[in-house]
Design a protein around this motif. Structure first.
Motif, PDB file in Angstrom:
ATOM      1  N   THR A   1      -7.427  22.720 -17.818  1.00  0.00           N
ATOM      2  CA  THR A   1      -6.128  22.071 -17.930  1.00  0.00           C
ATOM      3  C   THR A   1      -5.060  22.971 -17.319  1.00  0.00           C
ATOM      4  O   THR A   1      -5.011  24.168 -17.620  1.00  0.00           O
ATOM      5  CB  THR A   1      -5.776  21.788 -19.406  1.00  0.00           C
ATOM      6  OG1 THR A   1      -6.817  21.008 -19.995  1.00  0.00           O
ATOM      7  CG2 THR A   1      -4.462  21.036 -19.506  1.00  0.00           C
ATOM      8  N   ASN A   2      -4.213  22.413 -16.465  1.00  0.00           N
ATOM      9  CA  ASN A   2      -3.130  23.156 -15.816  1.00  0.00           C
ATOM     10  C   ASN A   2      -1.799  22.501 -16.150  1.00  0.00           C
ATOM     11  O   ASN A   2      -1.616  21.305 -15.905  1.00  0.00           O
ATOM     12  CB  ASN A   2      -3.320  23.170 -14.297  1.00  0.00           C
ATOM     13  CG  ASN A   2      -4.703  23.615 -13.876  1.00  0.00           C
ATOM     14  OD1 ASN A   2      -5.054  24.768 -14.019  1.00  0.00           O
ATOM     15  ND2 ASN A   2      -5.509  22.673 -13.377  1.00  0.00           N
ATOM     16  N   PHE A   3      -0.873  23.287 -16.700  1.00  0.00           N
ATOM     17  CA  PHE A   3       0.444  22.764 -17.059  1.00  0.00           C
ATOM     18  C   PHE A   3       1.516  23.735 -16.588  1.00  0.00           C
ATOM     19  O   PHE A   3       1.394  24.949 -16.739  1.00  0.00           O
ATOM     20  CB  PHE A   3       0.555  22.574 -18.577  1.00  0.00           C
ATOM     21  CG  PHE A   3       1.935  22.171 -19.031  1.00  0.00           C
ATOM     22  CD1 PHE A   3       2.370  20.862 -18.881  1.00  0.00           C
ATOM     23  CD2 PHE A   3       2.798  23.103 -19.599  1.00  0.00           C
ATOM     24  CE1 PHE A   3       3.643  20.487 -19.293  1.00  0.00           C
ATOM     25  CE2 PHE A   3       4.069  22.735 -20.012  1.00  0.00           C
ATOM     26  CZ  PHE A   3       4.492  21.418 -19.861  1.00  0.00           C
ATOM     27  N   SER A   4       2.593  23.192 -16.024  1.00  0.00           N
ATOM     28  CA  SER A   4       3.710  24.018 -15.563  1.00  0.00           C
ATOM     29  C   SER A   4       5.013  23.262 -15.790  1.00  0.00           C
ATOM     30  O   SER A   4       5.089  22.055 -15.560  1.00  0.00           O
ATOM     31  CB  SER A   4       3.548  24.353 -14.079  1.00  0.00           C
ATOM     32  OG  SER A   4       4.630  25.132 -13.620  1.00  0.00           O
ATOM     33  N   LYS A   5       6.047  23.998 -16.238  1.00  0.00           N
ATOM     34  CA  LYS A   5       7.349  23.379 -16.481  1.00  0.00           C
ATOM     35  C   LYS A   5       8.458  24.383 -16.212  1.00  0.00           C
ATOM     36  O   LYS A   5       8.376  25.536 -16.637  1.00  0.00           O
ATOM     37  CB  LYS A   5       7.448  22.880 -17.928  1.00  0.00           C
ATOM     38  CG  LYS A   5       8.799  22.236 -18.278  1.00  0.00           C
ATOM     39  CD  LYS A   5       8.826  21.709 -19.682  1.00  0.00           C
ATOM     40  CE  LYS A   5      10.209  21.161 -20.056  1.00  0.00           C
ATOM     41  NZ  LYS A   5      10.651  20.091 -19.141  1.00  0.00           N
ATOM     42  N   ASN A   6       9.480  23.939 -15.510  1.00  0.00           N
ATOM     43  CA  ASN A   6      10.666  24.757 -15.281  1.00  0.00           C
ATOM     44  C   ASN A   6      11.555  24.703 -16.525  1.00  0.00           C
ATOM     45  O   ASN A   6      12.172  23.678 -16.809  1.00  0.00           O
ATOM     46  CB  ASN A   6      11.445  24.252 -14.067  1.00  0.00           C
ATOM     47  CG  ASN A   6      10.729  24.525 -12.760  1.00  0.00           C
ATOM     48  OD1 ASN A   6       9.635  25.065 -12.754  1.00  0.00           O
ATOM     49  ND2 ASN A   6      11.341  24.139 -11.662  1.00  0.00           N
ATOM     50  N   LEU A   7      11.614  25.809 -17.273  1.00  0.00           N
ATOM     51  CA  LEU A   7      12.467  25.847 -18.463  1.00  0.00           C
ATOM     52  C   LEU A   7      13.938  25.921 -18.083  1.00  0.00           C
ATOM     53  O   LEU A   7      14.791  25.340 -18.751  1.00  0.00           O
ATOM     54  CB  LEU A   7      12.080  27.040 -19.331  1.00  0.00           C
ATOM     55  CG  LEU A   7      10.614  27.082 -19.797  1.00  0.00           C
ATOM     56  CD1 LEU A   7      10.365  28.320 -20.653  1.00  0.00           C
ATOM     57  CD2 LEU A   7      10.256  25.820 -20.562  1.00  0.00           C
ATOM     58  N   THR A   8      14.217  26.671 -17.022  1.00  0.00           N
ATOM     59  CA  THR A   8      15.556  26.734 -16.426  1.00  0.00           C
ATOM     60  C   THR A   8      15.372  26.781 -14.918  1.00  0.00           C
ATOM     61  O   THR A   8      14.244  26.703 -14.415  1.00  0.00           O
ATOM     62  CB  THR A   8      16.336  27.987 -16.898  1.00  0.00           C
ATOM     63  OG1 THR A   8      15.704  29.159 -16.342  1.00  0.00           O
ATOM     64  CG2 THR A   8      16.345  28.091 -18.423  1.00  0.00           C
ATOM     65  N   ASP A   9      16.466  26.928 -14.185  1.00  0.00           N
ATOM     66  CA  ASP A   9      16.364  27.034 -12.726  1.00  0.00           C
ATOM     67  C   ASP A   9      15.671  28.327 -12.304  1.00  0.00           C
ATOM     68  O   ASP A   9      15.155  28.422 -11.189  1.00  0.00           O
ATOM     69  CB  ASP A   9      17.751  26.969 -12.092  1.00  0.00           C
ATOM     70  CG  ASP A   9      18.383  25.597 -12.222  1.00  0.00           C
ATOM     71  OD1 ASP A   9      17.626  24.616 -12.415  1.00  0.00           O
ATOM     72  OD2 ASP A   9      19.629  25.505 -12.146  1.00  0.00           O
ATOM     73  N   GLN A  10      15.655  29.329 -13.189  1.00  0.00           N
ATOM     74  CA  GLN A  10      15.056  30.623 -12.848  1.00  0.00           C
ATOM     75  C   GLN A  10      13.730  30.899 -13.555  1.00  0.00           C
ATOM     76  O   GLN A  10      12.960  31.751 -13.106  1.00  0.00           O
ATOM     77  CB  GLN A  10      16.025  31.770 -13.188  1.00  0.00           C
ATOM     78  CG  GLN A  10      17.289  31.826 -12.362  1.00  0.00           C
ATOM     79  CD  GLN A  10      18.353  30.872 -12.853  1.00  0.00           C
ATOM     80  OE1 GLN A  10      18.405  30.548 -14.044  1.00  0.00           O
ATOM     81  NE2 GLN A  10      19.192  30.387 -11.948  1.00  0.00           N
ATOM     82  N   ILE A  11      13.447  30.235 -14.666  1.00  0.00           N
ATOM     83  CA  ILE A  11      12.279  30.563 -15.490  1.00  0.00           C
ATOM     84  C   ILE A  11      11.291  29.402 -15.509  1.00  0.00           C
ATOM     85  O   ILE A  11      11.657  28.256 -15.774  1.00  0.00           O
ATOM     86  CB  ILE A  11      12.691  30.912 -16.931  1.00  0.00           C
ATOM     87  CG1 ILE A  11      13.644  32.107 -16.928  1.00  0.00           C
ATOM     88  CG2 ILE A  11      11.463  31.211 -17.787  1.00  0.00           C
ATOM     89  CD1 ILE A  11      14.190  32.464 -18.290  1.00  0.00           C
TER      90      ILE A  11
END
Length: 331
Positions: A255-265
């Motif tokens: 399983t692969n998950f990715s999310k931009n928490l902010t514009d930098q993180i």
């Protein structure tokens, strides 16, 4: 080996049925582009083959075509309502403008420090890593490598209880995109841990599918599934361990998950489950989480904080926890 062949044949029979089910349930995104020359082109957007400079769509008139961002007058989100009422049709000359080869390359180098904890000892490691992605039309190839040089404290802290070890990981994945949400993949994974009593080298090869559930700029979710071959060897006790030095059938699910928490993180989470059918059934699970800080999307440098938990019943040590801090450079 006969057990491996029997299970592998079963997988070849059952897996294609699952593949057909997934393929039949994929819906690509329909878009309409208005070009600067006045042409309007409609079709299915292929996000996986598109880049920041080129959009790739499947047109019902011209087939697969690519359009430079610089040639687009109105972006898809702005023309959606307009396209529903427009009577303009795709002009034949639009195909002369947009048919081009899609090719893209990206990669990064990282270095940093790891803190490891095995079920027997702990260490401080120096880490070096490299990864790269190459895309050409419907094909995508990715490679990820890392090397750790560890200094282990073998329960005592004296010079007689210090051990220097190497941990190497090589991962490669090749994909062919059936459509924008589904690909057929070949994955090869090699791991070396010189500190292992047995199973110091592991090789896992899997043929299967990657299903993209969410694939947006700020969030993504995908699953990798397929049968695999698992080979374990190496270590001082390998010859006396019944499962070491043999090739076994296995199942692989990642399983692969990715999310931009902010514009930098950016938060990334990966979980890889394997089931190896050896003398008995052996479970394996590798969990990785990462926080990446990058000042801007086009920045040359970034920082990551990573945590990895490795559990493998077929080798010794079975359990490993790893924390790392890395500085990376985009290439």
């Amino acid at each position: 080996m006969s057990l491996f062949l029997n299970n592998f044949i079963k997988a070849l029979i059952t897996c294609p049925l699952f593949f057909v089910f997934l393929i039949s349930n994929v819906n690509a995104e329909e878009i309409t582009l208005k070009l600067k020359n006045g042409d309007i082109v409609s079709g299915k957007l292929l996000n996986k083959e598109s880049t920041s400079k080129v959009k790739v769509i499947i047109s019902p008139i011209y087939g697969k075509i690519s359009i430079n961002e610089s040639d687009i007058h109105i972006k898809p989100s702005k023309i959606e309502k307009e396209s529903k009422t427009s009577t303009n049709k795709e002009s034949p000359r639009s195909s002369e403008i947009v048919k081009k080869k899609i090719e893209d390359f990206s990669g990064s180098l990282t270095f940093g420090f790891n803190g490891d904890s095995h079920d027997r000892d702990s260490s401080l490691d120096l880490n070096l890593g490299f990864d790269a992605i190459y895309t050409l039309n419907s094909y995508k190839h990715a490679i990820e490598t890392s090397w750790d040089k560890g200094i282990y404290d073998m329960d005592g802290g004296t010079s007689d209880n210090i051990d220097v070890t190497d941990t190497i990981s090589l991962n490669g994945k090749s994909e062919y995109y059936v459509n924008d949400d589904l690909s057929i993949h070949l994955i090869n994974k090699y791991d070396l841990n010189s500190d292992a009593i047995y199973g110091s080298s592991r090789f896992l090869s899997s043929i299967g599918i990657t299903k993209y559930i969410i694939d947006e700029d700020k969030i993504s979710l995908s699953f990798e599934l397929g049968p695999a071959a698992h080979y374990i060897y190496g270590g001082p006790y390998c010859e006396t361990t019944r499962d070491c030095g043999n090739l076994y059938y296995a199942n692989s699910l990642k399983t692969n998950f990715s999310k931009n928490l902010t514009d930098q993180i950016t938060l990334s989470i990966y979980n890889h489950i394997t089931g190896t059918h050896g003398r008995s059934f052996y479970l394996g699970n590798e969990f990785t989480s990462s926080l990446k800080y990058q000042e801007r999307q086009d920045s040359a440098t970034f920082i990551t904080l990573d945590y990895k938990n490795i559990y493998q019943e077929i080798i010794d040590p079975i359990l490993e926890d790893r924390f790392s801090f890395n500085i990376g450079f985009n290439i």
